[in-house]
Scaffold this active site. Structure first.
Site, PDB file in Angstrom:
ATOM      1  N   GLU A  56      65.653  21.238  -2.723  1.00 49.74           N
ATOM      2  CA  GLU A  56      64.501  20.392  -2.566  1.00 49.74           C
ATOM      3  C   GLU A  56      64.955  18.941  -3.117  1.00 49.74           C
ATOM      4  O   GLU A  56      65.331  18.620  -4.108  1.00 49.74           O
ATOM      5  CB  GLU A  56      63.381  20.885  -3.623  1.00 49.74           C
ATOM      6  CG  GLU A  56      62.172  20.114  -3.454  1.00 49.74           C
ATOM      7  CD  GLU A  56      60.887  21.069  -3.878  1.00 49.74           C
ATOM      8  OE1 GLU A  56      60.975  22.397  -3.525  1.00 49.74           O
ATOM      9  OE2 GLU A  56      59.750  20.393  -4.053  1.00 49.74           O
ATOM     10  N   ARG A  57      64.524  18.154  -2.275  1.00 47.90           N
ATOM     11  CA  ARG A  57      64.963  16.618  -2.449  1.00 47.90           C
ATOM     12  C   ARG A  57      66.205  16.270  -2.792  1.00 47.90           C
ATOM     13  O   ARG A  57      66.876  15.606  -3.554  1.00 47.90           O
ATOM     14  CB  ARG A  57      64.146  15.839  -3.547  1.00 47.90           C
ATOM     15  CG  ARG A  57      62.487  16.517  -3.561  1.00 47.90           C
ATOM     16  CD  ARG A  57      61.927  15.999  -2.411  1.00 47.90           C
ATOM     17  NE  ARG A  57      60.526  16.321  -2.245  1.00 47.90           N
ATOM     18  CZ  ARG A  57      59.884  16.272  -1.348  1.00 47.90           C
ATOM     19  NH1 ARG A  57      60.403  15.821  -0.013  1.00 47.90           N
ATOM     20  NH2 ARG A  57      58.512  16.472  -1.357  1.00 47.90           N
ATOM     21  N   ASN A  73      60.378  24.788  -8.616  1.00 50.94           N
ATOM     22  CA  ASN A  73      59.598  25.521  -7.679  1.00 50.94           C
ATOM     23  C   ASN A  73      60.448  26.950  -7.459  1.00 50.94           C
ATOM     24  O   ASN A  73      61.181  26.928  -6.597  1.00 50.94           O
ATOM     25  CB  ASN A  73      59.341  24.876  -6.247  1.00 50.94           C
ATOM     26  CG  ASN A  73      58.592  23.360  -6.518  1.00 50.94           C
ATOM     27  OD1 ASN A  73      57.557  23.527  -7.385  1.00 50.94           O
ATOM     28  ND2 ASN A  73      59.015  22.481  -6.045  1.00 50.94           N
ATOM     29  N   LYS A  97      57.620  25.184 -14.340  1.00 51.17           N
ATOM     30  CA  LYS A  97      56.432  24.450 -13.924  1.00 51.17           C
ATOM     31  C   LYS A  97      55.459  25.095 -13.443  1.00 51.17           C
ATOM     32  O   LYS A  97      55.433  26.108 -12.653  1.00 51.17           O
ATOM     33  CB  LYS A  97      57.216  23.736 -12.560  1.00 51.17           C
ATOM     34  CG  LYS A  97      56.035  22.883 -11.480  1.00 51.17           C
ATOM     35  CD  LYS A  97      56.821  22.341 -10.239  1.00 51.17           C
ATOM     36  CE  LYS A  97      55.853  21.804  -9.302  1.00 51.17           C
ATOM     37  NZ  LYS A  97      56.628  21.367  -8.075  1.00 51.17           N
ATOM     38  N   GLU A 120      51.058  21.663  -8.409  1.00 47.02           N
ATOM     39  CA  GLU A 120      51.484  21.573  -6.895  1.00 47.02           C
ATOM     40  C   GLU A 120      51.467  23.200  -6.730  1.00 47.02           C
ATOM     41  O   GLU A 120      52.514  23.658  -6.004  1.00 47.02           O
ATOM     42  CB  GLU A 120      52.643  20.951  -6.638  1.00 47.02           C
ATOM     43  CG  GLU A 120      52.636  19.527  -6.998  1.00 47.02           C
ATOM     44  CD  GLU A 120      53.732  18.672  -6.727  1.00 47.02           C
ATOM     45  OE1 GLU A 120      54.968  19.329  -6.745  1.00 47.02           O
ATOM     46  OE2 GLU A 120      53.781  17.576  -6.572  1.00 47.02           O
ATOM     47  N   ARG A 150      57.017  21.715 -18.275  1.00 48.26           N
ATOM     48  CA  ARG A 150      56.670  20.458 -17.501  1.00 48.26           C
ATOM     49  C   ARG A 150      55.389  20.084 -17.520  1.00 48.26           C
ATOM     50  O   ARG A 150      54.296  20.940 -17.352  1.00 48.26           O
ATOM     51  CB  ARG A 150      57.229  20.426 -16.060  1.00 48.26           C
ATOM     52  CG  ARG A 150      59.021  20.727 -16.213  1.00 48.26           C
ATOM     53  CD  ARG A 150      59.465  20.800 -14.569  1.00 48.26           C
ATOM     54  NE  ARG A 150      59.575  19.501 -14.089  1.00 48.26           N
ATOM     55  CZ  ARG A 150      59.100  19.286 -13.036  1.00 48.26           C
ATOM     56  NH1 ARG A 150      58.305  19.958 -12.310  1.00 48.26           N
ATOM     57  NH2 ARG A 150      59.451  17.771 -12.286  1.00 48.26           N
ATOM     58  N   ASP A 167      54.984   9.723  -9.826  1.00 47.94           N
ATOM     59  CA  ASP A 167      56.237  10.282  -9.312  1.00 47.94           C
ATOM     60  C   ASP A 167      57.437   9.691  -8.889  1.00 47.94           C
ATOM     61  O   ASP A 167      57.446   9.503  -7.897  1.00 47.94           O
ATOM     62  CB  ASP A 167      55.610  11.165  -8.273  1.00 47.94           C
ATOM     63  CG  ASP A 167      56.517  12.425  -8.148  1.00 47.94           C
ATOM     64  OD1 ASP A 167      57.411  12.592  -9.017  1.00 47.94           O
ATOM     65  OD2 ASP A 167      56.347  13.204  -6.995  1.00 47.94           O
ATOM     66  N   GLU A 197      62.091  12.856 -18.631  1.00 46.99           N
ATOM     67  CA  GLU A 197      62.551  13.127 -17.215  1.00 46.99           C
ATOM     68  C   GLU A 197      62.721  12.218 -16.110  1.00 46.99           C
ATOM     69  O   GLU A 197      61.800  11.435 -15.947  1.00 46.99           O
ATOM     70  CB  GLU A 197      61.702  14.310 -16.493  1.00 46.99           C
ATOM     71  CG  GLU A 197      61.985  14.818 -15.278  1.00 46.99           C
ATOM     72  CD  GLU A 197      61.207  15.760 -14.444  1.00 46.99           C
ATOM     73  OE1 GLU A 197      60.442  16.969 -15.427  1.00 46.99           O
ATOM     74  OE2 GLU A 197      61.212  16.138 -13.342  1.00 46.99           O
ATOM     75  N   GLU A 199      64.686  10.437  -4.262  1.00 52.57           N
ATOM     76  CA  GLU A 199      63.609  10.611  -3.427  1.00 52.57           C
ATOM     77  C   GLU A 199      63.029   9.658  -2.786  1.00 52.57           C
ATOM     78  O   GLU A 199      62.731   9.582  -1.458  1.00 52.57           O
ATOM     79  CB  GLU A 199      62.739  12.042  -4.159  1.00 52.57           C
ATOM     80  CG  GLU A 199      61.342  12.244  -3.364  1.00 52.57           C
ATOM     81  CD  GLU A 199      60.602  13.214  -4.182  1.00 52.57           C
ATOM     82  OE1 GLU A 199      61.003  13.614  -5.150  1.00 52.57           O
ATOM     83  OE2 GLU A 199      59.495  13.600  -3.385  1.00 52.57           O
ATOM     84  N   GLU A 258      63.307  -2.615  -4.238  1.00 49.77           N
ATOM     85  CA  GLU A 258      61.825  -2.654  -4.403  1.00 49.77           C
ATOM     86  C   GLU A 258      61.212  -3.924  -3.688  1.00 49.77           C
ATOM     87  O   GLU A 258      60.070  -3.834  -2.995  1.00 49.77           O
ATOM     88  CB  GLU A 258      61.625  -3.423  -5.864  1.00 49.77           C
ATOM     89  CG  GLU A 258      60.257  -3.542  -6.348  1.00 49.77           C
ATOM     90  CD  GLU A 258      60.141  -3.752  -7.806  1.00 49.77           C
ATOM     91  OE1 GLU A 258      61.180  -3.745  -8.501  1.00 49.77           O
ATOM     92  OE2 GLU A 258      59.036  -3.698  -8.336  1.00 49.77           O
ATOM     93  N   TRP A 279      46.501  14.077  -2.317  1.00 43.05           N
ATOM     94  CA  TRP A 279      47.551  14.060  -3.379  1.00 43.05           C
ATOM     95  C   TRP A 279      47.428  12.933  -4.439  1.00 43.05           C
ATOM     96  O   TRP A 279      48.162  12.955  -5.335  1.00 43.05           O
ATOM     97  CB  TRP A 279      48.954  13.814  -2.584  1.00 43.05           C
ATOM     98  CG  TRP A 279      49.461  15.097  -1.910  1.00 43.05           C
ATOM     99  CD1 TRP A 279      49.324  15.001  -0.468  1.00 43.05           C
ATOM    100  CD2 TRP A 279      50.322  16.168  -2.307  1.00 43.05           C
ATOM    101  NE1 TRP A 279      49.696  15.982  -0.138  1.00 43.05           N
ATOM    102  CE2 TRP A 279      50.322  16.917  -1.077  1.00 43.05           C
ATOM    103  CE3 TRP A 279      50.658  16.586  -3.337  1.00 43.05           C
ATOM    104  CZ2 TRP A 279      51.172  18.133  -0.835  1.00 43.05           C
ATOM    105  CZ3 TRP A 279      51.278  17.969  -3.362  1.00 43.05           C
ATOM    106  CH2 TRP A 279      51.440  18.547  -2.236  1.00 43.05           C
TER     107      TRP A 279
END
Ligand code: BDP
Length: 681
Positions: free
Chosen positions: A160-161, A203, A283, A287, A320, A366, A388, A394, A512, A542
């Site tokens: 994931e990512r 997840n 987690k 989500e 988390r 995030d 974290e 990502e 940026e 979201w």
């Protein structure tokens, strides 16, 4: 292959005086302490490194002159070597390297055996950097207690990512059993001081839930063995609803006796297989993941239940705080995702068990290229906390774009929360010193995969390296870390060092510049999050909005007129962010909704700032490519080409960002660029 060895190249030292300095100590070594797997790792590394750096393999002998002496402080307690130094206060991972007075022996000493491993890596780093040791001793210890890497790998082999290929831990729903590669990875992590890992995605799907069953535990245990030999504790992400998924219970209610009993038995089973198992990362209620909310219980109920199951075995439960409503109605302007972690967890301060730690993302949203610092950091006085970060890029170019993240992490660590008055920095929350918490540290989402160079983009290795070094010592500068990494990875060439360093240090600002402006974030394509899409998340569930209309843009998070998020900060920061005048430019759209004509402290209007930074950012991306091309002859072809392919993608992507963002805001605002540059209309 050079790319595979990352910063552990151990190229032959070409400086004659440096080589001869080390040669005088490195022909033999003596080991004063017991041989354990950890000590064997240290010795293997020492021999490997020195053989390659000096062209001679040191032999193990008894005590002799002109040699390396490895041991713990206790082993040398009787020797006068320690007369002048007091190492009593070092923590158990601390170490010391020093010459004896006659300069005949080089002592490589750990407070415990863990420190010996880190001392060896320190010595080899110095050698790789062509630096000789002075007669003054090196005394070092990690500032942060838990220095963790979170892998978001799935057992089907995907990550994931993940932007560096597939998982090297798993393939096709089983462990890959690529033990050698895992071993090399453990070496690499140990060289930068990482001492904890999770090896599966937060997840946790059905198959990964089974990691804590007999079907997978032997492989998990084998993996733990590999990491253990490098002082890295293995943790697993676990599925909160395992008692139902695996145990067939009818609920996962944290207050139900059968559920609590199930976890206790499960913990015993795991510890029978892995006696020093680290614990779980969870987690929950996030989500769409299961959690205690289903049973009307709190996060404290859920976390403490798991903490209790782990406690008799010395395990830790990491829970988390990335909890928010991902089914939000975008029409409702009062629900602010940025508020969520604080709103959920702050009221629970003091209710978590001693072996429970809350893991808090650096920002309240995030991992955007720019957002505020999470107000939860430092707010909970009576709760263990881990910070974290995300090394995986990502939202910062997905390892196709160059984005050296160490400067961003440093900004976060140096952020003054004012939790206990001026000087209450995030780094003191992470180190546990602010409130003298028993457990604390830093975790980050890994950026490694089965790519032959581990990170896809060859320069993304700098983020992996930089994370470890910074977490070991948050006082190291982004510049110093970059220099270390470049020299060890690409050798001692002044032009290479200068060029790559300039590229790294400029890259975050460049990214940026051409992406979402002034802290507003989220103008990315939904789901995969690569590339520009201004309204991609604007009407979604979201909680990720910018509210651009014909008049202006930004999220009003003030108390006066907005969501009140600013009130979650301590008063000094609250005032600064609440006031449009005081709010720093780079976060103005994160905290305020302003007209396009609003004048920034820089003297520019918001709209002109958007145009300027986007033209500039796209040009800077081209410059990065030119800089890379300029060192073509000075580095190996493979890494050069790997880089060039990515810089080509970055240049194209930066232009796409520039054109889409500028055109969008030109159409919305109807305001011309002061410099008359081409904006599509
Ligand atoms: C987000 C990622 C998502 C993760 C989530 C998390 O997009 O894939 O599952 O964070 O941290 O950044 O749990």
């Amino acid at each position: 292959p050079q790319s595979y060895n990352c910063w552990l190249q151990y190229n032959a030292i070409d400086d004659v005086s440096v080589a001869s300095f080390y040669r005088s100590f490195c022909q033999s070594f003596v080991v004063l302490c017991d041989r354990t797997p950890l000590i064997n790792s240290a010795i293997d590394e020492l021999q490997r490194g020195i053989t390659s750096l000096l062209g001679e393999t040191p032999t193990e002998t008894g005590k002799d002159d002109n040699q390396l002496v490895l041991g713990t402080l206790e082993d040398v307690a009787q020797e006068d070597i320690l007369d002048r130094i007091s190492l009593a206060n070092l923590n158990e991972e601390g170490y010391c390297i020093r010459m004896d007075e006659r300069q005949h022996q080089l002592y490589v000493l750990g407070k415990t055996e863990k420190g010996i491993l880190y001392a060896v890596f320190h010595l080899l780093r110095k050698m790789q950097l062509n630096e000789i040791l002075t007669t003054e001793e090196v005394i070092e210890q990690p500032v942060n207690q838990i220095r963790m890497m979170n892998h978001w790998d799935n057992v089907d082999g995907s990550i994931e990512r993940g932007y560096a290929g597939l998982s090297f831990f798993y393939q096709q729903n089983r462990f890959s059993r690529q033990w050698d590669r895992m071993h090399d990875y453990a070496r690499m992590l140990a060289s930068i001081g990482i001492n904890a890992v999770t090896i599966n995605n937060v997840n946790v799907h059905q198959v990964e839930s089974e990691f804590i069953t007999a079907a997978f535990l032997p492989d998990v245990a084998r993996t733990a063995d590999i990491f253990r030999a490098y002082n890295i504790k293995l943790f697993l992400s676990a599925n909160y609803s395992s008692p139902m998924q695996l145990g067939g219970l009818s609920s996962a209610d944290p207050l139900a006796d059968d559920v609590r009993e199930w976890w206790k038995e499960k913990a015993s089973e795991i510890y029978a297989a892995i006696p020093d198992f680290g614990g779980f990362v969870i987690k929950a209620d996030s989500e769409n993941r299961p959690g205690p909310f289903t049973y009307g219980r709190t996060h404290a109920d859920g976390a403490n239940m798991l903490g209790e199951a782990l406690a008799p075995h010395g395990g830790i439960l990491i829970w988390r705080c990335f909890v928010y409503n991902c089914h939000q109605d975008w029409r409702d302007k009062t629900t602010d995702r940025a508020r969520a972690a604080y709103d959920h967890f702050m009221p629970l301060d003091g209710q978590f068990n001693d072996n429970v730690i809350l893991q808090i993302k650096n920002g309240p949203m995030d991992f955007q290229v720019r957002e505020g610092v999470s107000p939860l950091l430092g707010a909970m006085k009576d709760t263990n906390q881990i910070l974290e970060f995300q090394i995986a890029q990502e939202y910062t170019g997905q390892q196709k774009h160059l984005c050296y993240l160490v400067p961003q992490w440093k900004d976060v660590l140096n952020f003054d929360t004012y939790a206990k008055g001026e000087g209450s920095f995030v780094k003191d929350v992470a180190s546990g010193s602010l409130y003298e918490r028993p457990l604390s540290g830093i975790a980050a989402v890994a950026n490694s995969g089965d790519a032959y160079n581990w990170t896809g983009h060859p320069l993304a290795q700098a983020n992996l390296y930089g994370y470890g070094r910074l977490v070991w010592n948050p006082e190291l500068s982004a510049d110093a870390i970059a220099s270390e990494w470049i020299t060890q990875t690409y050798g001692n060439h002044a032009t290479v060092l200068k060029t790559i360093k300039e590229m790294l240090l400029q890259s975050l600002q460049t990214y940026e510049n051409y992406t979402a402006p002034l802290g507003v974030g989220w103008m990315v394509n939904p789901n995969h999050h690569y590339g520009p899409n201004v309204d991609g998340y604007e009407y979604s569930a979201w909680g990720t909005y910018h509210f651009a209309d014909l008049h202006g843009i930004g999220v009003d998070r003030t108390m006066q007129t907005g969501t009140g998020y600013t009130s979650q900060y301590f008063p000094e920061n609250e005032k600064r962010y609440e006031s449009l005048e005081a709010c720093p430019d780079e976060l103005v759209l994160f905290f305020h909704h302003v007209p396009y004509t609003h004048q920034l402290h820089s003297g520019k209007s918001v709209i002109q700032h958007i145009y300027d930074t986007h033209f500039e950012g796209a040009e800077q991306a081209e410059q990065l490519r030119e800089q890379w091309k300029s060192i073509k002859e000075l580095i190996d072809e493979e890494r050069f080409n790997d880089g060039l392919t990515r810089f080509n993608l970055q240049v194209d992507s930066a232009k796409e960002w520039r054109d889409i963002i500028n055109t969008y805001f030109y159409r919305k605002s109807g305001i011309e660029d002061e410099h008359g540059r081409t904006i599509y209309s």
